[in-house]
Design a protein around this motif. Structure first.
Motif, PDB file in Angstrom:
ATOM      1  N   PHE A 413      -3.467   6.568   4.833  1.00  0.00           N
ATOM      2  CA  PHE A 413      -3.060   7.525   2.912  1.00  0.00           C
ATOM      3  C   PHE A 413      -1.886   6.717   2.216  1.00  0.00           C
ATOM      4  O   PHE A 413      -2.605   6.247   0.819  1.00  0.00           O
ATOM      5  N   GLY A 414      -0.684   6.019   3.837  1.00  0.00           N
ATOM      6  CA  GLY A 414       0.292   6.163   2.576  1.00  0.00           C
ATOM      7  C   GLY A 414      -0.490   4.437   2.516  1.00  0.00           C
ATOM      8  O   GLY A 414      -0.362   3.890   1.791  1.00  0.00           O
ATOM      9  N   ILE A 415      -1.238   3.486   3.917  1.00  0.00           N
ATOM     10  CA  ILE A 415      -2.176   2.540   3.100  1.00  0.00           C
ATOM     11  C   ILE A 415      -2.808   2.441   2.386  1.00  0.00           C
ATOM     12  O   ILE A 415      -2.737   1.030   1.628  1.00  0.00           O
ATOM     13  N   ILE A 416      -3.714   3.326   2.297  1.00  0.00           N
ATOM     14  CA  ILE A 416      -4.650   2.805   0.355  1.00  0.00           C
ATOM     15  C   ILE A 416      -4.138   3.053  -0.168  1.00  0.00           C
ATOM     16  O   ILE A 416      -3.971   2.323  -1.390  1.00  0.00           O
ATOM     17  N   CYS A 417      -3.130   3.959  -0.490  1.00  0.00           N
ATOM     18  CA  CYS A 417      -1.751   4.174  -1.643  1.00  0.00           C
ATOM     19  C   CYS A 417      -1.215   2.959  -2.148  1.00  0.00           C
ATOM     20  O   CYS A 417      -1.009   1.962  -3.321  1.00  0.00           O
ATOM     21  N   ALA A 419      -2.484   0.259  -0.650  1.00  0.00           N
ATOM     22  CA  ALA A 419      -3.484  -0.794  -1.912  1.00  0.00           C
ATOM     23  C   ALA A 419      -3.573  -1.226  -2.948  1.00  0.00           C
ATOM     24  O   ALA A 419      -3.689  -2.051  -3.585  1.00  0.00           O
ATOM     25  N   LEU A 420      -3.713   0.513  -3.129  1.00  0.00           N
ATOM     26  CA  LEU A 420      -4.113   0.286  -4.562  1.00  0.00           C
ATOM     27  C   LEU A 420      -3.113  -0.331  -5.637  1.00  0.00           C
ATOM     28  O   LEU A 420      -3.120  -0.677  -6.807  1.00  0.00           O
ATOM     29  N   THR A 421      -2.187   0.652  -4.947  1.00  0.00           N
ATOM     30  CA  THR A 421      -1.179   0.655  -5.897  1.00  0.00           C
ATOM     31  C   THR A 421       0.496  -0.898  -5.901  1.00  0.00           C
ATOM     32  O   THR A 421       1.466  -1.237  -6.890  1.00  0.00           O
ATOM     33  N   HIS A 422       0.350  -1.238  -5.059  1.00  0.00           N
ATOM     34  CA  HIS A 422       1.669  -1.963  -4.267  1.00  0.00           C
ATOM     35  C   HIS A 422       2.971  -1.101  -4.986  1.00  0.00           C
ATOM     36  O   HIS A 422       4.310  -2.431  -4.735  1.00  0.00           O
ATOM     37  N   LEU A 423       3.172   0.030  -4.919  1.00  0.00           N
ATOM     38  CA  LEU A 423       4.583   0.377  -4.665  1.00  0.00           C
ATOM     39  C   LEU A 423       4.780   1.003  -3.752  1.00  0.00           C
ATOM     40  O   LEU A 423       4.041   2.072  -2.609  1.00  0.00           O
ATOM     41  N   LEU A 424       5.699   0.544  -2.434  1.00  0.00           N
ATOM     42  CA  LEU A 424       6.286   1.110  -1.311  1.00  0.00           C
ATOM     43  C   LEU A 424       6.628   2.615  -1.276  1.00  0.00           C
ATOM     44  O   LEU A 424       5.837   3.043  -0.435  1.00  0.00           O
ATOM     45  N   LEU A 425       7.210   2.696  -2.058  1.00  0.00           N
ATOM     46  CA  LEU A 425       8.206   4.161  -1.990  1.00  0.00           C
ATOM     47  C   LEU A 425       7.041   5.227  -2.190  1.00  0.00           C
ATOM     48  O   LEU A 425       6.710   6.474  -1.636  1.00  0.00           O
ATOM     49  N   SER A 427       4.028   4.871  -1.679  1.00  0.00           N
ATOM     50  CA  SER A 427       3.179   5.251  -0.643  1.00  0.00           C
ATOM     51  C   SER A 427       3.501   5.978   0.380  1.00  0.00           C
ATOM     52  O   SER A 427       3.146   6.250   0.510  1.00  0.00           O
ATOM     53  N   LEU A 428       4.654   5.459   0.703  1.00  0.00           N
ATOM     54  CA  LEU A 428       5.605   6.332   1.639  1.00  0.00           C
ATOM     55  C   LEU A 428       5.311   7.864   1.353  1.00  0.00           C
ATOM     56  O   LEU A 428       5.281   8.350   2.367  1.00  0.00           O
ATOM     57  N   GLY A 429       5.856   7.946  -0.010  1.00  0.00           N
ATOM     58  CA  GLY A 429       5.913   9.734  -0.764  1.00  0.00           C
ATOM     59  C   GLY A 429       5.235   9.877  -0.215  1.00  0.00           C
ATOM     60  O   GLY A 429       4.559  11.455   0.499  1.00  0.00           O
ATOM     61  N   VAL A 430       3.218   9.680  -0.623  1.00  0.00           N
ATOM     62  CA  VAL A 430       1.827   9.872  -0.509  1.00  0.00           C
ATOM     63  C   VAL A 430       1.812  10.007   1.234  1.00  0.00           C
ATOM     64  O   VAL A 430       0.942  10.985   1.064  1.00  0.00           O
ATOM     65  N   GLY A 431       1.783   9.042   1.802  1.00  0.00           N
ATOM     66  CA  GLY A 431       1.701   9.321   3.450  1.00  0.00           C
ATOM     67  C   GLY A 431       2.999  10.401   4.063  1.00  0.00           C
ATOM     68  O   GLY A 431       1.963  11.521   4.667  1.00  0.00           O
ATOM     69  N   ILE A 432       3.879  10.603   3.164  1.00  0.00           N
ATOM     70  CA  ILE A 432       4.777  12.241   4.175  1.00  0.00           C
ATOM     71  C   ILE A 432       3.517  13.285   3.468  1.00  0.00           C
ATOM     72  O   ILE A 432       4.070  14.681   4.080  1.00  0.00           O
ATOM     73  N   PHE A 433       3.374  13.337   1.923  1.00  0.00           N
ATOM     74  CA  PHE A 433       2.712  14.368   1.211  1.00  0.00           C
ATOM     75  C   PHE A 433       1.963  14.393   2.265  1.00  0.00           C
ATOM     76  O   PHE A 433       1.754  15.799   2.426  1.00  0.00           O
ATOM     77  N   VAL A 434       1.244  13.676   2.359  1.00  0.00           N
ATOM     78  CA  VAL A 434      -0.464  14.178   3.497  1.00  0.00           C
ATOM     79  C   VAL A 434      -0.253  14.608   4.528  1.00  0.00           C
ATOM     80  O   VAL A 434      -1.147  15.317   5.300  1.00  0.00           O
ATOM     81  N   PHE A 435       0.736  14.153   5.215  1.00  0.00           N
ATOM     82  CA  PHE A 435       0.936  14.226   7.034  1.00  0.00           C
ATOM     83  C   PHE A 435       1.180  15.472   6.855  1.00  0.00           C
ATOM     84  O   PHE A 435       1.063  16.224   7.864  1.00  0.00           O
ATOM     85  N   SER A 436       2.131  16.140   6.072  1.00  0.00           N
ATOM     86  CA  SER A 436       2.860  17.841   5.418  1.00  0.00           C
ATOM     87  C   SER A 436       1.675  18.125   5.215  1.00  0.00           C
ATOM     88  O   SER A 436       1.894  19.556   6.103  1.00  0.00           O
ATOM     89  N   LEU A 437       0.707  17.839   4.475  1.00  0.00           N
ATOM     90  CA  LEU A 437      -0.555  18.847   4.406  1.00  0.00           C
ATOM     91  C   LEU A 437      -1.636  19.284   4.920  1.00  0.00           C
ATOM     92  O   LEU A 437      -2.166  20.778   5.532  1.00  0.00           O
ATOM     93  N   ALA A 438      -1.286  17.972   5.915  1.00  0.00           N
ATOM     94  CA  ALA A 438      -2.224  18.179   7.027  1.00  0.00           C
ATOM     95  C   ALA A 438      -1.804  19.163   8.437  1.00  0.00           C
ATOM     96  O   ALA A 438      -2.396  19.564   8.863  1.00  0.00           O
ATOM     97  N   MET A 474      11.734   8.383  -9.603  1.00  0.00           N
ATOM     98  CA  MET A 474      11.380   6.999  -9.439  1.00  0.00           C
ATOM     99  C   MET A 474      10.857   6.412 -10.369  1.00  0.00           C
ATOM    100  O   MET A 474      11.451   5.077  -9.923  1.00  0.00           O
ATOM    101  N   TYR A 475       9.534   7.009 -10.803  1.00  0.00           N
ATOM    102  CA  TYR A 475       8.880   6.038 -11.210  1.00  0.00           C
ATOM    103  C   TYR A 475       8.816   6.122 -13.008  1.00  0.00           C
ATOM    104  O   TYR A 475       7.670   6.789 -13.654  1.00  0.00           O
ATOM    105  N   GLU A 476       9.850   6.724 -13.081  1.00  0.00           N
ATOM    106  CA  GLU A 476      10.336   7.325 -14.912  1.00  0.00           C
ATOM    107  C   GLU A 476      10.314   5.942 -15.713  1.00  0.00           C
ATOM    108  O   GLU A 476      10.657   5.702 -15.453  1.00  0.00           O
ATOM    109  N   SER A 477       9.628   5.672 -16.505  1.00  0.00           N
ATOM    110  CA  SER A 477       9.706   4.928 -17.234  1.00  0.00           C
ATOM    111  C   SER A 477      10.056   5.204 -18.581  1.00  0.00           C
ATOM    112  O   SER A 477       9.859   5.910 -19.384  1.00  0.00           O
TER     113      SER A 477
END
Lengths: 609, 131
Positions: A413-417, A419-425, A427-438, A474-477
């Motif tokens: 999921f981190g890699i997919i994220c 690829a779609l967004t090019h946001l490193l942190l 994607s890392l966050g999403v990866g950890i999110f999915v890891f713990s959810l799994a 991290m991503y507030e505009s």
């Protein structure tokens, strides 16, 4: 001089708590029946309640001769906020603390054995501490020597449902933490178990503390107009501290319940949590703009410090005299992981404590970044750990396999994220999110029951909170310099804002200027936002309040605040796009529900047995 | 058992170092208006004072200028952004740097609604009786 009935009830409550403390001591010696202690506790509750009701009556009757009523209400204040004004200041809050504590004492000591008797004495001494403050420096019944026709008024910022409910929730949590402390000390003294007796009180107190913190954060988000919900302010921090140590304790008792040890850690956590609620009560209600002059200005500070010092010292003496009960048993993998999570909760607490106390110790304070630098990595480790910990009841090899599966899912999921967004942190966050959810799914899938529903909800809540905090911090505009006249439009990021016009509303003791701002994206109308400036008809200095408007979408919030309007009709705005903030609210609500469900499940289990 | 203790010990020491480093870099000392003005140039400090009445200028682009006083000296403060409960005459803490005769505030902290004592001190019963 005639004595105020409210003050009289406070004196009677003091006498009842004193007699309860003495009688429970005599009960242990065998010279009185438990019934007397019960009656004294009931009287203490009744007198505390009556005192509270008298204060409430003064608010409802708008008796501005009472100084406290004068400072926190006015004739235009709606009924609901007139009631909430009772706990808007220090004196009323302490009275509420006392009232809650009297209820907790009444309920938790029902059993009437020597442990509850000792705990009763300790809790009554804490109650007497608050009695003492209320009778002396924080007396809510002080009268002015004349009757003003109008009150000073409740701070306009506090006139929201969240702020009306925030103090009652927080103080319930604070008062409730007295129970585990008192029983831990008393039961350890008699070499008995304290966790089965206090677990539910701990869960209830923890739940309400969490609810209070959430209400505060939600209020800050929709009221203060800076697009954030957590500013690492000393007052916010002080309520988070006991919540963190109580969270650690809730995990620690899982190990102790299975008779595998961690007794010393749990004992320490119960004591520290109590110390921290007393510290928090002081910080929250001491009335200091920057904490730097706290001790010079507030005589009560020393009383609070003394209570913290004495209770810690007493707990330490009891622990040293009963060293033999703290023996450790061999811990298994899950226990070890729980220990690590407790370590993380503790390090988190130390960090926030250092930051919060800095202004009291040296003439300086730390910036928000100090907290973020440390708390974000700690929170991340905690969430990763969660993904492993919930599976750890299995055999070591299965746990290992489960972790590999979660890791594969997380990385994918981190890699997919990425690829779609090019946001490193992100994607890392999403990866950890999915890891713990799994991990959570694997850990609980086959063993769902009511008792575990609470744990599942709370853990899922933490994972959602993690991704929400990550996104929103991290991503507030933010677009802070927007000026528009009527009919003009401005491009901010992907959005176009257009000021359609103003409306003025007068009445109910306030005057509002409402701006109508249309928000467009890709040529389509997203919605019309109504930021406001509200001017209250009060004597207070702080009578002008900027009221924000928020459009909540599933993945982000659009957030607008109006700073002011010039004579020429140019209004200034701040506009924020806050990603994933809804995850923060949903996650927090799940954590709170988790606590509530666990407490209910525990209550059922106790009734059945 | 011993191995675990060593790992935890090392982790705690590393944490301690990170904490100390971050603490040092994010520390922001409290100073007085007089100190800032006498120094002429100060970086990353917090200044406690009172917003001087009738000193506020609202400039375009959500920019606010006002004077902050410690009772002896005043300094000009400039701030970009919205302050939801800004008023003159109330105590404030400004966080930022001072150069070119102006304090550039990164943050302005106004009396928080849950803190009451300041108000009571400013408007004690005696003053209320007088006026």
């Amino acid at each position: 001089m005639k004595m105020d009935p409210g003050y009289l009830f406070l004196i009677l409550s003091t006498l009842s708590f004193s007699s309860s403390a003495i009688m429970s001591y005599l009960y242990v010696k065998g010279s009185v029946e438990w019934g007397y202690v019960k009656k004294a506790n009931l009287l203490a509750f009744c007198f505390s309640l009556l005192s509270f009701l008298v204060l409430l009556y003064y608010f409802l009757a708008r008796d501005f001769n009472v100084k406290y009523v004068f400072f926190y209400s006015d004739t235009h204040l709606p009924l609901i906020y007139t009631i909430s004004a009772v706990w808007a200041g220090r004196e009323g809050s302490l009275l509420l603390w006392l009232l809650y504590l009297s209820v907790f004492i009444l309920l938790s000591t029902k059993k009437g054995d020597r442990v509850s008797a000792f705990a009763n004495t300790l809790m009554c001494i804490v109650a007497l501490f608050f009695n003492f403050l209320l009778l002396t420096s924080s007396n809510p019944f002080v009268r002015l020597n004349f009757t003003p026709p109008e009150g000073w008024g409740l701070n306009p910022l506090l006139r929201t449902p969240e702020m009306a409910l925030h103090p009652p929730a927080i103080f319930l949590g604070y008062a409730g933490m007295t129970v585990p402390f008192a029983f831990a000390v008393a039961a350890t003294y008699y070499r008995e178990e304290w966790i089965p007796r206090t677990k539910n009180y701990l869960l209830i107190a923890w739940t309400f503390l969490g609810l209070g913190i959430l209400l505060g954060a939600w209020w800050a988000y929709k009221t203060l107009g800076w697009g954030g919900y957590w500013g690492w302010d000393p007052v916010e921090n002080s309520s988070l501290l006991p919540w963190l140590t109580a969270s650690a304790l809730i995990h620690g008792i899982l190990v102790e319940e299975k008779k595998r040890g961690m007794k010393a850690v749990n004992y320490a956590l119960a004591v520290v949590t109590f110390d921290l609620v007393i510290l928090a009560t002081f910080i929250t209600r001491s009335g200091i703009i920057s904490s730097v002059h706290a001790f010079a200005r507030n005589k009560e500070a020393y009383a609070y410090l003394l209570l913290i010092a004495l209770s810690t010292l007493f707990a330490l003496v009891v622990a040293l005299r009963r060293r033999d009960v703290f023996g450790e048993v061999e811990l298994n993998l899950r226990d070890r992981l729980i220990q690590v999570s407790i370590l993380i909760f503790s390090l988190s607490t130390v960090t926030i404590l250092v930051g919060t106390l800095t202004p009291l110790l040296i003439r300086a304070s730390v910036t928000r970044m100090f907290y973020r630098h440390i708390e974000i990595p700690l929170g991340t480790i905690l969430v990763i750990l969660l993904g492993v910990c919930v599976m750890a009841y299995r055999k070591d090899r299965e746990v290992y396999r489960g972790v590999i599966k979660s890791a594969i899912a997380g990385i994918a999921f981190g890699i997919i994220c990425y690829a779609l967004t090019h946001l490193l942190l992100a994607s890392l966050g999403v990866g950890i999110f999915v890891f713990s959810l799994a991990g959570l799914v694997q850990g609980y899938a086959k063993r769902v029951n009511l008792r575990r529903v609470g744990a599942i909800a709370a853990h899922l809540g933490l994972i959602l909170l993690f991704i929400g905090v990550m996104g929103s911090w991290m991503y507030e505009s933010s677009y802070t310099h927007i000026n528009m006249g009527v009919g003009q439009s401005v491009k901010v990021g992907d959005y176009i804002l257009k000021l359609n016009g103003f409306n003025e509303v007068n009445g109910n003791g306030k005057f509002s200027v409402i701006a109508y701002v249309s928000v467009y994206k890709d040529g389509k109308l997203v919605g019309v936002m109504h930021p406001k400036l509200v001017i209250y008809n009060l004597m207070r200095n702080d009578r002008i309040v900027a009221s924000v408007d928020i459009i909540s979408l599933p993945l982000y919030d659009l957030y607008i605040a109006m700073g002011g309007v010039t004579e020429t009709g140019i209004a200034s705005f701040e506009f924020y796009i806050v990603p994933l903030v809804s995850f923060v609210w949903i996650g927090s609500i799940l954590i709170i529900l988790g606590g509530l469900i666990s407490a209910m499940a525990g209550y059922d289990a106790r009734r059945e047995s | 058992m011993k191995k675990v203790s060593i790992i935890v010990g090392v982790a705690v020491i590393v944490f301690g170092i990170v904490l100390a480093t971050s603490f040092k870099s994010e520390l922001c000392p409290y100073v007085t208006v007089s100190y800032v003005v006498s120094k002429g140039r100060v970086n990353n400090v917090q200044v406690n004072g009172t917003i001087v009445p009738r000193s506020t200028k609202i400039l375009p682009n959500n920019t606010l200028m006002f004077n902050l006083s410690d009772g002896r000296t005043q300094m000009r403060v400039i701030y970009h952004g919205i302050l939801s409960h800004y008023q003159e005459g109330i105590p404030a803490v400004v966080v930022g740097s001072y150069y070119g005769g102006i304090f550039h505030a990164r943050e302005v902290l106004l009396k928080c609604p849950s803190k009451y004592k300041v108000m009571e001190e400013n408007y004690s019963t005696k003053k209320v009786v007088k006026g």
